[in-house]
Motif scaffolding. Structure first.
Motif, PDB file in Angstrom:
ATOM      1  N   GLN A  76       0.704  -1.189   0.096  1.00 25.57           N
ATOM      2  CA  GLN A  76      -0.008  -0.046   0.059  1.00 25.57           C
ATOM      3  C   GLN A  76       0.808   1.340   0.188  1.00 25.57           C
ATOM      4  O   GLN A  76       0.638   2.177  -0.672  1.00 25.57           O
ATOM      5  CB  GLN A  76      -1.000  -0.090   1.130  1.00 25.57           C
ATOM      6  N   HIS A  77       2.009   1.197   0.900  1.00 30.46           N
ATOM      7  CA  HIS A  77       2.765   2.409   0.978  1.00 30.46           C
ATOM      8  C   HIS A  77       3.674   2.820  -0.283  1.00 30.46           C
ATOM      9  O   HIS A  77       3.580   3.751  -0.705  1.00 30.46           O
ATOM     10  CB  HIS A  77       3.470   2.352   2.271  1.00 30.46           C
ATOM     11  N   HIS A  78       4.031   1.660  -0.884  1.00 31.47           N
ATOM     12  CA  HIS A  78       4.817   1.864  -2.049  1.00 31.47           C
ATOM     13  C   HIS A  78       3.992   2.307  -3.191  1.00 31.47           C
ATOM     14  O   HIS A  78       4.513   3.207  -4.010  1.00 31.47           O
ATOM     15  CB  HIS A  78       5.440   0.283  -2.377  1.00 31.47           C
ATOM     16  N   ALA A  79       2.861   1.799  -3.134  1.00 37.45           N
ATOM     17  CA  ALA A  79       2.026   2.101  -4.431  1.00 37.45           C
ATOM     18  C   ALA A  79       1.578   3.509  -4.315  1.00 37.45           C
ATOM     19  O   ALA A  79       1.358   4.343  -5.213  1.00 37.45           O
ATOM     20  CB  ALA A  79       0.788   1.331  -4.386  1.00 37.45           C
ATOM     21  N   ALA A  80       1.277   3.975  -2.960  1.00 38.70           N
ATOM     22  CA  ALA A  80       0.981   5.441  -3.018  1.00 38.70           C
ATOM     23  C   ALA A  80       2.124   6.208  -3.154  1.00 38.70           C
ATOM     24  O   ALA A  80       1.864   7.540  -3.745  1.00 38.70           O
ATOM     25  CB  ALA A  80       0.480   5.562  -1.333  1.00 38.70           C
ATOM     26  N   CYS A  85       4.501  10.487  -6.940  1.00 41.06           N
ATOM     27  CA  CYS A  85       5.986  10.734  -7.150  1.00 41.06           C
ATOM     28  C   CYS A  85       6.143  11.143  -8.624  1.00 41.06           C
ATOM     29  O   CYS A  85       5.666  10.108  -9.549  1.00 41.06           O
ATOM     30  CB  CYS A  85       6.822   9.887  -6.680  1.00 41.06           C
ATOM     31  N   GLU A  86       6.684  12.128  -9.084  1.00 45.88           N
ATOM     32  CA  GLU A  86       7.168  12.468 -10.516  1.00 45.88           C
ATOM     33  C   GLU A  86       8.773  12.405 -10.872  1.00 45.88           C
ATOM     34  O   GLU A  86       9.006  12.514 -11.906  1.00 45.88           O
ATOM     35  CB  GLU A  86       6.544  13.599 -10.871  1.00 45.88           C
ATOM     36  N   LEU A  91      11.501   7.507  -8.969  1.00 43.88           N
ATOM     37  CA  LEU A  91      10.685   6.292  -9.382  1.00 43.88           C
ATOM     38  C   LEU A  91      11.664   5.192  -9.669  1.00 43.88           C
ATOM     39  O   LEU A  91      11.156   4.027  -9.410  1.00 43.88           O
ATOM     40  CB  LEU A  91       9.841   7.052 -10.424  1.00 43.88           C
ATOM     41  N   GLU A  92      12.679   5.430 -10.190  1.00 45.52           N
ATOM     42  CA  GLU A  92      13.831   4.274 -10.516  1.00 45.52           C
ATOM     43  C   GLU A  92      14.190   3.583  -9.135  1.00 45.52           C
ATOM     44  O   GLU A  92      14.227   2.419  -8.993  1.00 45.52           O
ATOM     45  CB  GLU A  92      14.979   5.155 -11.304  1.00 45.52           C
ATOM     46  N   GLY A  93      14.483   4.505  -8.036  1.00 44.02           N
ATOM     47  CA  GLY A  93      14.867   3.814  -6.969  1.00 44.02           C
ATOM     48  C   GLY A  93      13.725   3.007  -6.296  1.00 44.02           C
ATOM     49  O   GLY A  93      13.982   1.987  -5.782  1.00 44.02           O
ATOM     50  N   ASP A  98      11.189  -2.113  -4.965  1.00 47.68           N
ATOM     51  CA  ASP A  98      10.337  -3.220  -4.978  1.00 47.68           C
ATOM     52  C   ASP A  98      10.824  -4.438  -5.366  1.00 47.68           C
ATOM     53  O   ASP A  98      10.263  -5.644  -5.105  1.00 47.68           O
ATOM     54  CB  ASP A  98       9.232  -2.742  -6.104  1.00 47.68           C
ATOM     55  N   GLU A  99      11.907  -4.344  -6.369  1.00 49.09           N
ATOM     56  CA  GLU A  99      12.276  -5.690  -6.756  1.00 49.09           C
ATOM     57  C   GLU A  99      13.215  -6.782  -5.909  1.00 49.09           C
ATOM     58  O   GLU A  99      13.204  -7.614  -5.505  1.00 49.09           O
ATOM     59  CB  GLU A  99      13.358  -5.323  -8.092  1.00 49.09           C
ATOM     60  N   LEU A 100      13.689  -5.456  -5.014  1.00 46.30           N
ATOM     61  CA  LEU A 100      14.681  -6.205  -3.856  1.00 46.30           C
ATOM     62  C   LEU A 100      13.728  -6.847  -2.752  1.00 46.30           C
ATOM     63  O   LEU A 100      13.914  -7.865  -2.322  1.00 46.30           O
ATOM     64  CB  LEU A 100      15.501  -5.140  -3.343  1.00 46.30           C
ATOM     65  N   VAL A 101      12.788  -5.990  -2.458  1.00 44.73           N
ATOM     66  CA  VAL A 101      11.683  -6.509  -1.574  1.00 44.73           C
ATOM     67  C   VAL A 101      11.027  -7.770  -2.048  1.00 44.73           C
ATOM     68  O   VAL A 101      10.946  -8.904  -1.241  1.00 44.73           O
ATOM     69  CB  VAL A 101      10.724  -5.497  -1.162  1.00 44.73           C
TER      70      VAL A 101
END
Length: 136
Positions: A76-80, A85-86, A91-93, A98-101
């Motif tokens: 939820q937090h990542h999606a928000a 974010c622009e 966004l790349e970070g 997300d890949e690492l998690v």
């Protein structure tokens, strides 16, 4: 991996908290998830969106046997964050995090999140030339 600890310092290993009573070096001979006391963020320090993300991933690392609730909160937090974010760098970070998690590489994810703290701080201070967050 060899870890040196000072007297009274804690290390969090696979959900267990260990505190040493004297200066010691510990060799971790198999693959474990751990955090040194200095890397642990207190809930009261999770005062920005990225620091909150760090705290959530930290929970996943510190309690690897029960990550269900933390994983849902992370999603939820990542999606928000991604939705508002622009900033290309952010966004790349966030995509890398997300890949690492997703690969349960929580320590590396925490390291990547810490690397974005200065970027977030610049955004919040208005010292960046980008407009990284959409107006509400």
């Amino acid at each position: 991996m060899k870890v040196s600890l000072r007297a009274g310092e804690r290390i969090y290993v696979n959900g267990a908290v260990l505190r040493v009573d004297r200066k010691v070096s510990v060799e971790l001979v198999n693959d474990v998830m751990f955090l040194l006391e200095g890397q642990v963020m207190q809930a009261s320090d999770a005062t920005t969106a990225m620091r909150q993300l760090y705290f959530i991933v930290q929970l996943m690392l510190m309690n690897p046997t029960d990550v269900r609730d933390a994983t849902a909160l992370y999603g939820q937090h990542h999606a928000a964050l991604c939705a508002v974010c622009e900033s290309k760098e952010m966004l790349e970070g966030l995509a890398a995090i997300d890949e690492l998690v997703g690969a349960t590489r929580y320590f590396e994810a925490l390291k990547r999140i810490r690397g974005l703290f200065p970027v977030e701080q610049a955004i919040l201070a208005g010292t960046t030339t980008e407009f990284p967050f959409q107006a509400a």
